[in-house]
Design a protein around this motif. Structure first.
Motif, PDB file in Angstrom:
ATOM      1  N   VAL A  81      -4.020   6.581 -13.306  1.00 56.74           N
ATOM      2  CA  VAL A  81      -3.207   5.417 -12.961  1.00 56.74           C
ATOM      3  C   VAL A  81      -3.625   4.220 -13.813  1.00 56.74           C
ATOM      4  O   VAL A  81      -2.768   3.488 -14.337  1.00 56.74           O
ATOM      5  CB  VAL A  81      -3.315   5.072 -11.461  1.00 56.74           C
ATOM      6  N   ILE A  82      -4.920   4.033 -13.969  1.00 58.59           N
ATOM      7  CA  ILE A  82      -5.411   2.921 -14.782  1.00 58.59           C
ATOM      8  C   ILE A  82      -4.910   3.043 -16.220  1.00 58.59           C
ATOM      9  O   ILE A  82      -4.638   2.048 -16.881  1.00 58.59           O
ATOM     10  CB  ILE A  82      -6.955   2.864 -14.745  1.00 58.59           C
ATOM     11  N   SER A  83      -4.755   4.263 -16.683  1.00 54.85           N
ATOM     12  CA  SER A  83      -4.343   4.521 -18.060  1.00 54.85           C
ATOM     13  C   SER A  83      -2.837   4.472 -18.275  1.00 54.85           C
ATOM     14  O   SER A  83      -2.375   4.511 -19.416  1.00 54.85           O
ATOM     15  CB  SER A  83      -4.859   5.900 -18.499  1.00 54.85           C
ATOM     16  N   VAL A  84      -2.064   4.400 -17.204  1.00 54.71           N
ATOM     17  CA  VAL A  84      -0.613   4.406 -17.329  1.00 54.71           C
ATOM     18  C   VAL A  84      -0.157   3.124 -18.021  1.00 54.71           C
ATOM     19  O   VAL A  84      -0.588   2.025 -17.680  1.00 54.71           O
ATOM     20  CB  VAL A  84       0.061   4.523 -15.946  1.00 54.71           C
ATOM     21  N   ASP A  85       0.711   3.306 -18.999  1.00 54.53           N
ATOM     22  CA  ASP A  85       1.303   2.166 -19.686  1.00 54.53           C
ATOM     23  C   ASP A  85       2.766   2.101 -19.273  1.00 54.53           C
ATOM     24  O   ASP A  85       3.559   2.957 -19.668  1.00 54.53           O
ATOM     25  CB  ASP A  85       1.175   2.341 -21.201  1.00 54.53           C
ATOM     26  N   VAL A  86       3.089   1.126 -18.466  1.00 54.70           N
ATOM     27  CA  VAL A  86       4.457   0.958 -18.004  1.00 54.70           C
ATOM     28  C   VAL A  86       5.101  -0.122 -18.865  1.00 54.70           C
ATOM     29  O   VAL A  86       4.776  -1.298 -18.724  1.00 54.70           O
ATOM     30  CB  VAL A  86       4.519   0.589 -16.519  1.00 54.70           C
ATOM     31  N   PRO A  87       6.024   0.281 -19.743  1.00 56.07           N
ATOM     32  CA  PRO A  87       6.694  -0.713 -20.574  1.00 56.07           C
ATOM     33  C   PRO A  87       7.577  -1.620 -19.723  1.00 56.07           C
ATOM     34  O   PRO A  87       8.020  -1.239 -18.637  1.00 56.07           O
ATOM     35  CB  PRO A  87       7.526   0.107 -21.546  1.00 56.07           C
ATOM     36  N   ALA A  88       7.814  -2.804 -20.231  1.00 56.56           N
ATOM     37  CA  ALA A  88       8.690  -3.734 -19.518  1.00 56.56           C
ATOM     38  C   ALA A  88      10.071  -3.128 -19.377  1.00 56.56           C
ATOM     39  O   ALA A  88      10.566  -2.463 -20.287  1.00 56.56           O
ATOM     40  CB  ALA A  88       8.763  -5.054 -20.271  1.00 56.56           C
ATOM     41  N   ALA A  89      10.645  -3.331 -18.222  1.00 60.73           N
ATOM     42  CA  ALA A  89      11.996  -2.801 -17.977  1.00 60.73           C
ATOM     43  C   ALA A  89      13.000  -3.555 -18.852  1.00 60.73           C
ATOM     44  O   ALA A  89      12.877  -4.761 -19.055  1.00 60.73           O
ATOM     45  CB  ALA A  89      12.362  -2.955 -16.514  1.00 60.73           C
ATOM     46  N   ILE A 129       1.725  -2.636  -8.022  1.00 62.21           N
ATOM     47  CA  ILE A 129       1.935  -1.233  -7.644  1.00 62.21           C
ATOM     48  C   ILE A 129       0.807  -0.371  -8.203  1.00 62.21           C
ATOM     49  O   ILE A 129       0.239   0.463  -7.491  1.00 62.21           O
ATOM     50  CB  ILE A 129       3.309  -0.730  -8.139  1.00 62.21           C
ATOM     51  N   LEU A 130       0.469  -0.575  -9.473  1.00 57.91           N
ATOM     52  CA  LEU A 130      -0.602   0.213 -10.093  1.00 57.91           C
ATOM     53  C   LEU A 130      -1.953  -0.075  -9.442  1.00 57.91           C
ATOM     54  O   LEU A 130      -2.756   0.840  -9.252  1.00 57.91           O
ATOM     55  CB  LEU A 130      -0.657  -0.053 -11.599  1.00 57.91           C
ATOM     56  N   ASP A 131      -2.206  -1.331  -9.110  1.00 57.68           N
ATOM     57  CA  ASP A 131      -3.461  -1.683  -8.437  1.00 57.68           C
ATOM     58  C   ASP A 131      -3.570  -0.983  -7.085  1.00 57.68           C
ATOM     59  O   ASP A 131      -4.628  -0.444  -6.729  1.00 57.68           O
ATOM     60  CB  ASP A 131      -3.581  -3.197  -8.238  1.00 57.68           C
ATOM     61  N   GLU A 132      -2.484  -0.985  -6.329  1.00 64.35           N
ATOM     62  CA  GLU A 132      -2.498  -0.319  -5.018  1.00 64.35           C
ATOM     63  C   GLU A 132      -2.668   1.188  -5.167  1.00 64.35           C
ATOM     64  O   GLU A 132      -3.388   1.819  -4.392  1.00 64.35           O
ATOM     65  CB  GLU A 132      -1.226  -0.634  -4.231  1.00 64.35           C
ATOM     66  N   ALA A 133      -2.011   1.761  -6.167  1.00 68.40           N
ATOM     67  CA  ALA A 133      -2.148   3.201  -6.401  1.00 68.40           C
ATOM     68  C   ALA A 133      -3.591   3.536  -6.780  1.00 68.40           C
ATOM     69  O   ALA A 133      -4.150   4.524  -6.290  1.00 68.40           O
ATOM     70  CB  ALA A 133      -1.185   3.649  -7.495  1.00 68.40           C
ATOM     71  N   THR A 134      -4.189   2.716  -7.620  1.00 71.84           N
ATOM     72  CA  THR A 134      -5.583   2.926  -8.015  1.00 71.84           C
ATOM     73  C   THR A 134      -6.504   2.822  -6.804  1.00 71.84           C
ATOM     74  O   THR A 134      -7.366   3.677  -6.598  1.00 71.84           O
ATOM     75  CB  THR A 134      -6.002   1.906  -9.088  1.00 71.84           C
ATOM     76  N   ASP A 135      -6.297   1.778  -6.011  1.00 75.19           N
ATOM     77  CA  ASP A 135      -7.119   1.603  -4.804  1.00 75.19           C
ATOM     78  C   ASP A 135      -6.998   2.781  -3.857  1.00 75.19           C
ATOM     79  O   ASP A 135      -7.992   3.243  -3.289  1.00 75.19           O
ATOM     80  CB  ASP A 135      -6.730   0.314  -4.068  1.00 75.19           C
ATOM     81  N   THR A 136      -5.783   3.280  -3.686  1.00 77.89           N
ATOM     82  CA  THR A 136      -5.558   4.417  -2.793  1.00 77.89           C
ATOM     83  C   THR A 136      -6.293   5.658  -3.290  1.00 77.89           C
ATOM     84  O   THR A 136      -6.945   6.360  -2.505  1.00 77.89           O
ATOM     85  CB  THR A 136      -4.050   4.706  -2.655  1.00 77.89           C
ATOM     86  N   ALA A 168       0.836  -1.207   0.000  1.00 73.35           N
ATOM     87  CA  ALA A 168       0.000   0.000   0.000  1.00 73.35           C
ATOM     88  C   ALA A 168       0.866   1.251   0.000  1.00 73.35           C
ATOM     89  O   ALA A 168       0.551   2.230  -0.686  1.00 73.35           O
ATOM     90  CB  ALA A 168      -0.938  -0.008   1.208  1.00 73.35           C
ATOM     91  N   ASP A 169       1.960   1.220   0.745  1.00 77.19           N
ATOM     92  CA  ASP A 169       2.884   2.354   0.757  1.00 77.19           C
ATOM     93  C   ASP A 169       3.499   2.584  -0.623  1.00 77.19           C
ATOM     94  O   ASP A 169       3.661   3.730  -1.050  1.00 77.19           O
ATOM     95  CB  ASP A 169       3.996   2.144   1.784  1.00 77.19           C
ATOM     96  N   LEU A 170       3.826   1.493  -1.325  1.00 77.13           N
ATOM     97  CA  LEU A 170       4.369   1.626  -2.675  1.00 77.13           C
ATOM     98  C   LEU A 170       3.353   2.278  -3.607  1.00 77.13           C
ATOM     99  O   LEU A 170       3.704   3.116  -4.437  1.00 77.13           O
ATOM    100  CB  LEU A 170       4.781   0.261  -3.234  1.00 77.13           C
ATOM    101  N   GLY A 171       2.085   1.911  -3.450  1.00 78.59           N
ATOM    102  CA  GLY A 171       1.033   2.516  -4.263  1.00 78.59           C
ATOM    103  C   GLY A 171       0.891   3.999  -3.981  1.00 78.59           C
ATOM    104  O   GLY A 171       0.763   4.814  -4.904  1.00 78.59           O
ATOM    105  N   ALA A 172       0.938   4.365  -2.710  1.00 79.67           N
ATOM    106  CA  ALA A 172       0.835   5.779  -2.335  1.00 79.67           C
ATOM    107  C   ALA A 172       2.041   6.563  -2.836  1.00 79.67           C
ATOM    108  O   ALA A 172       1.897   7.695  -3.332  1.00 79.67           O
ATOM    109  CB  ALA A 172       0.701   5.912  -0.817  1.00 79.67           C
ATOM    110  N   ASP A 173       3.214   5.959  -2.736  1.00 77.39           N
ATOM    111  CA  ASP A 173       4.421   6.618  -3.243  1.00 77.39           C
ATOM    112  C   ASP A 173       4.336   6.818  -4.756  1.00 77.39           C
ATOM    113  O   ASP A 173       4.756   7.854  -5.279  1.00 77.39           O
ATOM    114  CB  ASP A 173       5.668   5.807  -2.899  1.00 77.39           C
ATOM    115  N   PHE A 174       3.797   5.827  -5.456  1.00 78.76           N
ATOM    116  CA  PHE A 174       3.646   5.946  -6.905  1.00 78.76           C
ATOM    117  C   PHE A 174       2.741   7.126  -7.249  1.00 78.76           C
ATOM    118  O   PHE A 174       3.032   7.893  -8.164  1.00 78.76           O
ATOM    119  CB  PHE A 174       3.096   4.650  -7.510  1.00 78.76           C
ATOM    120  N   LEU A 175       1.647   7.275  -6.497  1.00 76.83           N
ATOM    121  CA  LEU A 175       0.732   8.398  -6.750  1.00 76.83           C
ATOM    122  C   LEU A 175       1.442   9.734  -6.578  1.00 76.83           C
ATOM    123  O   LEU A 175       1.288  10.641  -7.400  1.00 76.83           O
ATOM    124  CB  LEU A 175      -0.469   8.342  -5.797  1.00 76.83           C
TER     125      LEU A 175
END
Length: 106
Positions: free
Chosen positions: A96-104, A51-58, A16-23
């Motif tokens: 956040v839902i729309s973010v496209d994170v390419p593979a590293a 991470i994106l799911d947690e950010a969305t939930d937050t 959850a902290d990672l999601g909040a940090d991402f936001l």
């Protein structure tokens, strides 16, 4: 052997902290937020989707809490302000839902 409940709660809290940090990073520097999510996923401990799911939930929870606070307001202006704040959180969730994170890349 199953993990102990405190251990599971600790892991959930860390995610959850990672999601909040991402936001926070997404609002300040979207490119950095994506880079950081890729780096974290590269460790193998979490995935970008988690991470994106947690950010969305937050963001969604913050919007819902703002609407709940609006209900409790006796002043219509204050209630309207809470509703406007909620729309910002919901827009953030959509972002956040729309973010496209390419593979590293290695």
């Amino acid at each position: 052997m199953t993990p102990s409940q405190p251990l599971v709660q600790c892991a959930a809290s860390a995610l959850a902290d990672l999601g909040a940090d991402f936001l926070t990073e997404l609002l300040d520097d979207p490119a950095q937020a994506i880079k950081r999510a890729q780096e974290l996923a590269g460790t193998g401990e979490v995935t970008v989707d988690q991470i994106l799911d947690e950010a969305t939930d937050t963001a969604l929870l913050s919007g819902l809490l703002s609407l709940h606070e609006a209900q409790r307001q006796s002043d219509p202006s204050a209630a309207a302000a809470k509703c406007v704040a909620a729309t910002g959180y919901f827009a953030l969730a959509i972002s956040v839902i729309s973010v496209d994170v390419p593979a590293a890349t290695p």
